[in-house]
Write an enzyme that holds these catalytic residues in place. Structure first.
Site, PDB file in Angstrom:
ATOM      1  N   HIS A   1     -40.192   1.070 -11.805  1.00 36.96           N
ATOM      2  CA  HIS A   1     -38.749   1.005 -12.220  1.00 36.96           C
ATOM      3  C   HIS A   1     -38.245   2.231 -13.031  1.00 36.96           C
ATOM      4  O   HIS A   1     -39.008   2.666 -13.986  1.00 36.96           O
ATOM      5  CB  HIS A   1     -38.394  -0.132 -12.891  1.00 36.96           C
ATOM      6  CG  HIS A   1     -36.775  -0.542 -13.090  1.00 36.96           C
ATOM      7  ND1 HIS A   1     -35.972  -0.631 -12.401  1.00 36.96           N
ATOM      8  CD2 HIS A   1     -36.383  -0.268 -14.569  1.00 36.96           C
ATOM      9  CE1 HIS A   1     -34.703  -0.841 -13.033  1.00 36.96           C
ATOM     10  NE2 HIS A   1     -34.961  -0.417 -14.306  1.00 36.96           N
TER      11      HIS A   1
ATOM     12  N   CYS B   1     -34.134   1.252  -7.175  1.00 35.73           N
ATOM     13  CA  CYS B   1     -33.630   1.935  -8.249  1.00 35.73           C
ATOM     14  C   CYS B   1     -34.037   3.429  -8.582  1.00 35.73           C
ATOM     15  O   CYS B   1     -33.145   4.033  -9.325  1.00 35.73           O
ATOM     16  CB  CYS B   1     -34.281   1.163  -9.621  1.00 35.73           C
ATOM     17  SG  CYS B   1     -36.014   1.106  -9.546  1.00 35.73           S
TER      18      CYS B   1
END
Length: 224
Positions: A51, A125
């Site tokens: 992430h 993301c």
């Protein structure tokens, strides 16, 4: 022949202008987080399940998933995104964008990244942070950050379903949303005492926020 010379005051003024121009350049960081402890092994092979968030002006923005047609972009404390394990911070370059312009840009971009359009392979993301990085520095994020998504585009079953449904949708425990969504504040259990300009969504006490939770919106704060 008389040749005009610059006074010391004008020289110092030019120096101040140059120094202020240099000071206006703000570092842009990519903050990388682990989605799973397996990354401790995968990382050395140039892959991993990561992430990422983009940081500038001591503000970090990330993109996550939820089931509503509203923005999935949210702001967190730099290098401390709840639900993820911070791995490292990568200096991507610098930007001349001011703090207020940076925040305005993120608010506009957030309309493009809705929580219900999040896709682990095609729009995750890391795609979000790469678009921001290209805009701010003219450079992409390091290839290893989103390499697994590119590999996964050729093999949709590459990642376990449990990771697809939980890890990518982790959001901070206190999330901010904008004035234009004030009508949604009652549905998100926001107290009237918090005012009309800034609201916080109180999320249940757990690290992972699943897709059925409240929508996330950016906040529009006054810039000092």
């Amino acid at each position: 022949m008389w040749v005009p010379t610059l006074s010391s005051s004008s020289c110092s003024s030019d120096e101040r202008d140059e120094s202020s121009g240099e000071a206006a350049l703000t570092p842009v960081y990519l903050n990388v987080y682990d989605l799973t402890p397996v990354n401790n092994y995968l990382y050395w092979f140039g892959i991993g399940i990561f992430h990422s968030g983009i940081e500038a002006h001591n503000l970090e923005y990330c993109y996550g998933a939820h089931e509503y047609p509203t923005s999935g972009v949210y702001e967190v404390e730099p290098r401390n995104c709840p639900g993820f394990i911070f791995r490292r911070s990568v200096l991507l370059g610098t930007t001349s964008m001011s703090r207020s312009d940076f925040r305005s840009y993120m608010e506009k971009l957030s309309r493009k990244y809705h929580g219900d359009t999040y896709h682990l392979i095609a729009k995750n993301c890391n795609h979000f942070t790469e678009e921001v990085c290209l805009q701010l520095t003219g450079k992409p994020i390091p290839g290893w950050i989103n390499r697994l998504a590119r590999v996964g585009s050729f093999c949709n079953c590459l990642l376990p379903e449990s990771i697809q449904l939980t890890a990518v949708s982790a959001l901070p425990e206190r999330l901010e949303f904008s004035d234009e969504d004030e009508s949604n504040s009652e549905a998100s259990s926001v107290s009237d005492e918090e005012g009309s300009e800034q609201h916080l969504i109180n999320v249940a006490d757990r690290e992972i926020v699943y897709l059925q939770n409240k929508p996330v919106r950016l906040t529009r704060e006054e810039i000092p």
